[in-house]
Enzyme design. Structure first.
Site, PDB file in Angstrom:
ATOM      1  N   ARG A 248      13.437   0.440   0.835  1.00 47.00           N
ATOM      2  CA  ARG A 248      14.383   1.382   1.430  1.00 47.00           C
ATOM      3  C   ARG A 248      15.485   0.644   2.150  1.00 47.00           C
ATOM      4  O   ARG A 248      16.659   0.887   1.949  1.00 47.00           O
ATOM      5  CB  ARG A 248      13.656   2.304   2.431  1.00 47.00           C
ATOM      6  CG  ARG A 248      12.666   3.236   1.791  1.00 47.00           C
ATOM      7  CD  ARG A 248      11.679   3.744   2.785  1.00 47.00           C
ATOM      8  NE  ARG A 248      10.905   2.638   3.366  1.00 47.00           N
ATOM      9  CZ  ARG A 248       9.865   2.785   4.159  1.00 47.00           C
ATOM     10  NH1 ARG A 248       9.497   3.987   4.542  1.00 47.00           N
ATOM     11  NH2 ARG A 248       9.210   1.746   4.622  1.00 47.00           N
TER      12      ARG A 248
ATOM     13  N   LYS B  31     -10.253   2.482   6.582  1.00 40.00           N
ATOM     14  CA  LYS B  31      -9.129   3.100   7.302  1.00 40.00           C
ATOM     15  C   LYS B  31      -9.306   4.606   7.383  1.00 40.00           C
ATOM     16  O   LYS B  31      -9.981   5.201   6.556  1.00 40.00           O
ATOM     17  CB  LYS B  31      -7.816   2.755   6.591  1.00 40.00           C
ATOM     18  CG  LYS B  31      -7.313   1.380   6.944  1.00 40.00           C
ATOM     19  CD  LYS B  31      -5.826   1.276   6.635  1.00 40.00           C
ATOM     20  CE  LYS B  31      -5.289  -0.072   7.096  1.00 40.00           C
ATOM     21  NZ  LYS B  31      -3.946  -0.306   6.570  1.00 40.00           N
TER      22      LYS B  31
ATOM     23  N   SER C 204       6.149   7.749   5.513  1.00 34.85           N
ATOM     24  CA  SER C 204       4.994   8.634   5.732  1.00 34.85           C
ATOM     25  C   SER C 204       4.673   8.708   7.221  1.00 34.85           C
ATOM     26  O   SER C 204       4.312   9.760   7.746  1.00 34.85           O
ATOM     27  CB  SER C 204       3.767   8.109   4.981  1.00 34.85           C
ATOM     28  OG  SER C 204       3.950   8.199   3.603  1.00 34.85           O
TER      29      SER C 204
ATOM     30  N   HIS D  62       8.741   8.652  -1.999  1.00 30.04           N
ATOM     31  CA  HIS D  62       7.776   8.336  -3.068  1.00 30.04           C
ATOM     32  C   HIS D  62       8.139   9.088  -4.351  1.00 30.04           C
ATOM     33  O   HIS D  62       8.101   8.539  -5.441  1.00 30.04           O
ATOM     34  CB  HIS D  62       6.356   8.777  -2.662  1.00 30.04           C
ATOM     35  CG  HIS D  62       5.782   8.055  -1.490  1.00 30.04           C
ATOM     36  ND1 HIS D  62       5.243   8.710  -0.410  1.00 30.04           N
ATOM     37  CD2 HIS D  62       5.654   6.722  -1.231  1.00 30.04           C
ATOM     38  CE1 HIS D  62       4.781   7.825   0.462  1.00 30.04           C
ATOM     39  NE2 HIS D  62       5.043   6.604   0.002  1.00 30.04           N
TER      40      HIS D  62
END
Ligand code: PNS
Length: 164
Positions: free
Chosen positions: A90, A41, A128, A17
């Protein structure tokens, strides 16, 4: 003035990030790093923690601000008067999801362009989710998250993982 939104969950912020933020701020006049606040969430890091981490990290950059959003990204981008959305890709495996999201966002808001940026190769397998998993099990996450956030990220993940 070119204004862009870099949206994400940032649970937690990774070197990937941070790499994208630094690339994006050079390309646009103003960058809004937008943290998704989805009350349905249960992220590991609270919205306040994620925002604090990102603010601390981006504090030296006058053209970068950190905000939260819920609901549709395109609504937030319109409210902000942004012309584009930045996303990091990515590996090829990201492509399908990113492609679908970009096309849906384009359908909802044809005036918004999605720009894809690639992080450094060394961050191409970093996520993450992996940082959370390794950190919660007491593994070494040095180099995977920005140095100034390392200690707090390690502690927080150890707490969450009940690692002793
Ligand atoms: O870091 P992430 O989890 O890959 O980020 C995903 C994010 C926050 C960009 C995406 O879930 C999103 O934009 N959510 C807001 C809801 C929305 O606009 N959905 C329609 C686009 S498919």
């Amino acid at each position: 003035m070119l204004k862009a939104i870099y949206p994400g969950t940032f649970d937690p912020v990774t070197m990937g990030h941070w790499d994208i933020i630094q690339r994006a701020e050079k390309l646009v006049d103003h960058l809004v790093v937008a943290v998704l606040h989805n009350p349905a969430k249960q992220p590991t890091f609270s919205i306040a923690e994620r925002v604090d981490f990102l603010r601390e990290l981006t504090q030296p950059y006058a053209n970068v601000e950190v905000a939260t959003f819920n609901g549709l990204l395109v609504d937030f981008a319109r409210q902000q008067g942004a012309q584009c959305i930045i996303r990091g890709v990515r590996a090829y495996s990201d492509f399908e999801y990113e492609f679908q999201m970009a096309l849906m966002n384009r359908k909802l808001a044809p005036e918004l362009e999605t720009l894809f940026l690639m992080p450094k190769e060394e961050f191409s397998v970093l996520s993450s989710r992996m940082v959370r998993e390794v950190g919660m099990m007491g593994g070494n996450i040095t180099g995977l998250v920005p140095e100034i956030l390392l200690e707090r990220t390690v502690l927080r993940l150890k707490e969450s993982g009940n690692f002793s």
